[in-house]
Scaffold this motif. Structure first.
Motif, PDB file in Angstrom:
ATOM      1  N   ALA A  21       0.888  -1.164  -0.035  1.00  0.00           N
ATOM      2  CA  ALA A  21      -0.091  -0.001   0.087  1.00  0.00           C
ATOM      3  C   ALA A  21       0.773   1.076   0.027  1.00  0.00           C
ATOM      4  O   ALA A  21       0.827   2.409  -0.683  1.00  0.00           O
ATOM      5  N   LYS A  22       1.822   1.238   0.775  1.00  0.00           N
ATOM      6  CA  LYS A  22       2.773   2.601   0.919  1.00  0.00           C
ATOM      7  C   LYS A  22       3.527   2.673  -0.515  1.00  0.00           C
ATOM      8  O   LYS A  22       3.321   3.766  -1.126  1.00  0.00           O
ATOM      9  N   ARG A  23       4.024   1.571  -1.152  1.00  0.00           N
ATOM     10  CA  ARG A  23       4.682   1.490  -2.628  1.00  0.00           C
ATOM     11  C   ARG A  23       3.494   2.191  -3.386  1.00  0.00           C
ATOM     12  O   ARG A  23       3.945   3.082  -4.388  1.00  0.00           O
ATOM     13  N   ILE A  24       2.466   1.620  -3.426  1.00  0.00           N
ATOM     14  CA  ILE A  24       1.461   2.207  -4.550  1.00  0.00           C
ATOM     15  C   ILE A  24       1.094   3.431  -4.288  1.00  0.00           C
ATOM     16  O   ILE A  24       0.894   4.367  -5.033  1.00  0.00           O
ATOM     17  N   GLY A  25       0.942   3.876  -2.879  1.00  0.00           N
ATOM     18  CA  GLY A  25       0.705   5.421  -2.652  1.00  0.00           C
ATOM     19  C   GLY A  25       1.812   6.297  -3.072  1.00  0.00           C
ATOM     20  O   GLY A  25       1.502   7.368  -3.716  1.00  0.00           O
ATOM     21  N   GLN A  26       3.102   5.897  -2.973  1.00  0.00           N
ATOM     22  CA  GLN A  26       4.155   6.432  -3.434  1.00  0.00           C
ATOM     23  C   GLN A  26       4.013   6.654  -5.083  1.00  0.00           C
ATOM     24  O   GLN A  26       4.417   7.655  -5.590  1.00  0.00           O
ATOM     25  N   GLU A  29       1.550   9.464  -6.432  1.00  0.00           N
ATOM     26  CA  GLU A  29       2.047  10.721  -6.138  1.00  0.00           C
ATOM     27  C   GLU A  29       2.989  11.122  -7.568  1.00  0.00           C
ATOM     28  O   GLU A  29       2.866  11.959  -7.811  1.00  0.00           O
ATOM     29  N   LYS A  30       3.756  10.039  -7.867  1.00  0.00           N
ATOM     30  CA  LYS A  30       4.559  10.363  -9.158  1.00  0.00           C
ATOM     31  C   LYS A  30       3.854  10.351 -10.569  1.00  0.00           C
ATOM     32  O   LYS A  30       4.111  10.821 -11.453  1.00  0.00           O
ATOM     33  N   ILE A  31       2.794   9.356 -10.570  1.00  0.00           N
ATOM     34  CA  ILE A  31       1.916   9.337 -11.701  1.00  0.00           C
ATOM     35  C   ILE A  31       0.690   9.225 -11.508  1.00  0.00           C
ATOM     36  O   ILE A  31      -0.285   8.525 -11.298  1.00  0.00           O
ATOM     37  N   PRO A  32       0.178  10.547 -11.365  1.00  0.00           N
ATOM     38  CA  PRO A  32      -1.117  10.809 -10.773  1.00  0.00           C
ATOM     39  C   PRO A  32      -2.579  10.525 -11.492  1.00  0.00           C
ATOM     40  O   PRO A  32      -3.491  10.446 -10.874  1.00  0.00           O
ATOM     41  N   GLU A  33      -2.549  10.273 -12.966  1.00  0.00           N
ATOM     42  CA  GLU A  33      -3.678   9.988 -13.719  1.00  0.00           C
ATOM     43  C   GLU A  33      -3.643   8.507 -14.234  1.00  0.00           C
ATOM     44  O   GLU A  33      -4.612   8.145 -14.880  1.00  0.00           O
ATOM     45  N   GLU A  34      -2.508   7.571 -13.890  1.00  0.00           N
ATOM     46  CA  GLU A  34      -2.249   6.482 -14.656  1.00  0.00           C
ATOM     47  C   GLU A  34      -2.910   5.288 -14.033  1.00  0.00           C
ATOM     48  O   GLU A  34      -3.124   5.446 -12.742  1.00  0.00           O
ATOM     49  N   ASP A  35      -3.280   4.393 -14.757  1.00  0.00           N
ATOM     50  CA  ASP A  35      -3.664   3.315 -14.088  1.00  0.00           C
ATOM     51  C   ASP A  35      -2.349   2.621 -13.639  1.00  0.00           C
ATOM     52  O   ASP A  35      -1.545   2.064 -14.325  1.00  0.00           O
ATOM     53  N   MET A  36      -2.334   2.376 -12.478  1.00  0.00           N
ATOM     54  CA  MET A  36      -1.320   1.730 -11.801  1.00  0.00           C
ATOM     55  C   MET A  36      -1.057   0.199 -11.741  1.00  0.00           C
ATOM     56  O   MET A  36      -0.016  -0.200 -11.734  1.00  0.00           O
ATOM     57  N   ILE A  79      -4.840   0.319  -0.912  1.00  0.00           N
ATOM     58  CA  ILE A  79      -4.524   0.242  -2.073  1.00  0.00           C
ATOM     59  C   ILE A  79      -5.549   0.506  -3.193  1.00  0.00           C
ATOM     60  O   ILE A  79      -5.148   1.140  -3.990  1.00  0.00           O
ATOM     61  N   TYR A  80      -6.540   0.196  -3.098  1.00  0.00           N
ATOM     62  CA  TYR A  80      -7.735   0.612  -4.032  1.00  0.00           C
ATOM     63  C   TYR A  80      -7.773   2.160  -4.085  1.00  0.00           C
ATOM     64  O   TYR A  80      -8.127   2.675  -5.070  1.00  0.00           O
ATOM     65  N   GLU A  81      -7.953   2.968  -2.955  1.00  0.00           N
ATOM     66  CA  GLU A  81      -7.959   4.307  -2.910  1.00  0.00           C
ATOM     67  C   GLU A  81      -6.765   4.901  -3.551  1.00  0.00           C
ATOM     68  O   GLU A  81      -6.990   6.049  -4.578  1.00  0.00           O
ATOM     69  N   ALA A  82      -5.777   4.497  -3.537  1.00  0.00           N
ATOM     70  CA  ALA A  82      -4.495   4.921  -4.273  1.00  0.00           C
ATOM     71  C   ALA A  82      -4.755   4.694  -5.743  1.00  0.00           C
ATOM     72  O   ALA A  82      -4.274   5.658  -6.454  1.00  0.00           O
ATOM     73  N   GLN A  83      -4.877   3.746  -6.133  1.00  0.00           N
ATOM     74  CA  GLN A  83      -5.159   3.166  -7.376  1.00  0.00           C
ATOM     75  C   GLN A  83      -6.422   4.219  -8.226  1.00  0.00           C
ATOM     76  O   GLN A  83      -6.102   4.685  -9.134  1.00  0.00           O
TER      77      GLN A  83
END
Length: 118
Positions: A21-26, A29-36, A79-83
């Protein structure tokens, strides 16, 4: 987009939901609009997260570890919210169309078949 299993590899030797979750949140921040991670569904995210943490849901005596389940739910939500935070609508639409296709041609519960997640 990095497949979910690719993100797990980025988390190092000790993969936990908290680190994921931490990594996906980071990444958000770097790719704000993309499907991660390629998952725009609460159910799909929870399924993958369950694979990582289900072994921790019981205490040594076989009883349910409520804290471990709470941790699972909290981190799956993160994770879901960051995505989904700021994701472009076309990414969500692409997932919806994929879901419709697999539901029609594979099975309604295709999302729960692990072969679809690499």
């Amino acid at each position: 987009m990095i497949p979910f299993h690719g993100i797990l590899n980025l988390c190092g030797d000790r993969v936990t939901l908290r680190r994921t979750a931490k990594r996906i949140g980071q990444m958000r921040e770097k790719i704000p609009e993309e499907d991660m991670i390629g998952l725009c569904s609460e159910k799909a995210v929870m399924k993958i997260c369950a694979l990582l943490s289900a072994g921790e849901w019981r205490n040594g005596d076989g009883t349910v570890d409520r804290e471990a389940i709470e941790e699972f739910l909290t981190q799956a939500k993160r994770i879901y919210e960051a995505q989904m935070d700021g994701i472009l609508q076309n990414c969500v639409e692409r997932f919806r169309k994929t879901d419709e296709y697999y539901t029609q041609y594979v099975a309604e519960d295709w999302m729960y078949d692990l072969e679809h997640y690499g």
